[in-house]
Design an enzyme around this catalytic site. Structure first.
Site, short mmCIF file in Angstrom:
data_model
loop_
_atom_site.label_atom_id
_atom_site.label_comp_id
_atom_site.label_asym_id
_atom_site.label_seq_id
_atom_site.Cartn_x
_atom_site.Cartn_y
_atom_site.Cartn_z
NE ARG A 140 -23.97 14.04 8.27
CZ ARG A 140 -23.17 14.95 7.75
NH1 ARG A 140 -23.19 16.20 8.19
NH2 ARG A 140 -22.37 14.66 6.74
CG ASP A 141 -24.53 16.44 4.09
OD1 ASP A 141 -24.59 17.56 4.62
OD2 ASP A 141 -23.82 16.20 3.11
CG HIS A 196 -20.39 14.33 -0.61
ND1 HIS A 196 -21.06 13.75 0.44
CD2 HIS A 196 -20.88 15.59 -0.70
CE1 HIS A 196 -21.91 14.61 0.97
NE2 HIS A 196 -21.82 15.74 0.28
CG HIS A 207 -22.79 19.89 -2.04
ND1 HIS A 207 -23.58 20.44 -1.06
CD2 HIS A 207 -22.09 18.90 -1.43
CE1 HIS A 207 -23.36 19.83 0.09
NE2 HIS A 207 -22.46 18.89 -0.11
CB CYS A 253 -21.84 23.13 3.89
SG CYS A 253 -20.52 23.22 5.12
CG ASN A 307 -25.66 16.59 -0.13
OD1 ASN A 307 -24.44 16.52 -0.10
ND2 ASN A 307 -26.39 16.87 0.94
#
Length: 285
Positions: free
Chosen positions: A16-17, A206, A208, A239, A248
Site C-alpha cells: 500500500r504505502d 513508522h 522513513h 508521500c 520507508n
C-alpha cells in the site's frame, strides 16, 4: 545494560504505502504475487491496499480485488481516509482498517484539505461505528516529528492527538516520522513518552529513511520499549504531500539488523529478499 525486546512484529506496508505513488501501473496479479511472497516469508501483518478515489491514487483502483484475492493470513489492513472508503472496505470483506491524520495542520490541509481538528471531528463517529461492529482499527499519526511546512512538531500535540484517537477506541497507534528527519534522541524521547502514556495500546513506529537514520531511530525506539515497526520491502514508498520524503525504511534492512541483535521476527530473510522482485521491474528507482 541495553534493554531490548526478545521479539519484534514487522508490519509490511509495501503493497500500500510503498506502491501508491509509483507512476507505472503495477498489474493486480503482480501485486498479489508480491503480497503472497511476503506472506510466505513470514509476514503476519500487512497494509494491503487503500480505498481512495482512483482519480487521486490510480495505483489503488484494484483495492477490492486485492482484498478478495489475498490469502487470509494474520492481520491485513486497508487504508480508509473517509466514510466512503470505510463503506467500500466493509463491502470488500476487509476486517482491519487504518485511518490517518497528521499532527500538523498545514500537512492535513495539503493532504485532505482539513485542519487536524476538522479531520478528527469527521472521523469520530465512523471510527466508533467500526469498533462497535468488531473491526480492528489502526490510527496512523503522520508528521509526528517534523512537518515539511511547519518544521518541528510539539510533543504535547502528538500526545494529544494520540489520546483523542484512543478516546475513540482505536486498537493501535502507528506513529510516523513522515519526512524522515527525526534523530535517534528524538525517537527515544517521543516513544518513551508514548509508552508511558498509553501502556495498553499497540504502539508501532513508522520511519522513513530520508536522512539515513531510520535504523538508528528504530534502535532508539526499541530501547524505549517499542516492539512493532512498519517497514516496506525494497524501501518502497514516500508521500506525495510531503516534499523531500523518500521511501520507508526497507524491511530487509530492519529484519537483518534485528536478527543480528538476536531479536526474533519469524521472517525468513532469503524469502523476504526475493519478494521484492515481483514488483521491482515496475518501480521507478
Amino acid at each position: 545494560m541495553i534493554s531490548l525486546p526478545n521479539r519484534v512484529t514487522i508490519i509490511e506496508v509495501g503493497p500500500r504505502d510503498g506502491l501508491q505513488n509509483e507512476k507505472n501501473n503495477v498489474p493486480t496479479e503482480q501485486k498479489l504475487a508480491f503480497i503472497h511472497a511476503l506472506q510466505d516469508a513470514g509476514i503476519k501483518e500487512m497494509e494491503l491496499t487503500s480505498f481512495v478515489s482512483p482519480k487521486w491514487v490510480p495505483q489503488m483502483a484494484d483495492a477490492a480485488e486485492i482484498v478478495k484475492l489475498t490469502k487470509k493470513v494474520g492481520r491485513q489492513f486497508v487504508l480508509t481516509p473517509n466514510q466512503r472508503g470505510m463503506d467500500a472496505a466493509k463491502e470488500s470483506g476487509a476486517k482491519s482498517v487504518a485511518v490517518f491524520v497528521g499532527v500538523s495542520n498545514s500537512f492535513n490541509k495539503k493532504n485532505i484539505n482539513k485542519t487536524t481538528d476538522e479531520a478528527m471531528g469527521q472521523l469520530e463517529q465512523p471510527i466508533k461505528e467500526l469498533i462497535r461492529e468488531g473491526y480492528f482499527v489502526r490510527a496512523c499519526i503522520s508528521t509526528a516529528f517534523y512537518c515539511p511546512y511547519e518544521g518541528k512538531q510539539r510533543v504535547e500535540d502528538v500526545l494529544a492527538l494520540c489520546q483523542r484517537f484512543i478516546d475513540y477506541g482505536v486498537h493501535e497507534l502507528s506513529v510516523a516520522d513522515t519526512i524522515g528527519k527525526a534523530s535517534p534522541k528524538e525517537s527515544h524521547e517521543l516513544f518513551y513518552l508514548l509508552k508511558q502514556a498509553f501502556p495498553n495500546v499497540l504502539l508501532t513506529a513508522h520511519f522513513h529513511d530520508t536522512e539515513k537514520m531510520a535504523l538508528a531511530n528504530i534502535f532508539a525506539a526499541l530501547q524505549a520499549g517499542v516492539d512493532r515497526f512498519d517497514s516496506s520491502a525494497g524501501g518502497l514508498g514516500g508521500c506525495p504531500f510531503a516534499p523531500g520524503a523518500t521511501g520507508n525504511v526497507a524491511t530487509e534492512r530492519v529484519v537483518h539488523m534485528l536478527h543480528r541483535m538476536g531479536i526474533e521476527t519469524g521472517i525468513d530473510e532469503e524469502k523476504l529478499n526475493d519478494a521484492y522482485q515481483h514488483v521491482a521491474t515496475y518501480v521507478s528507482k
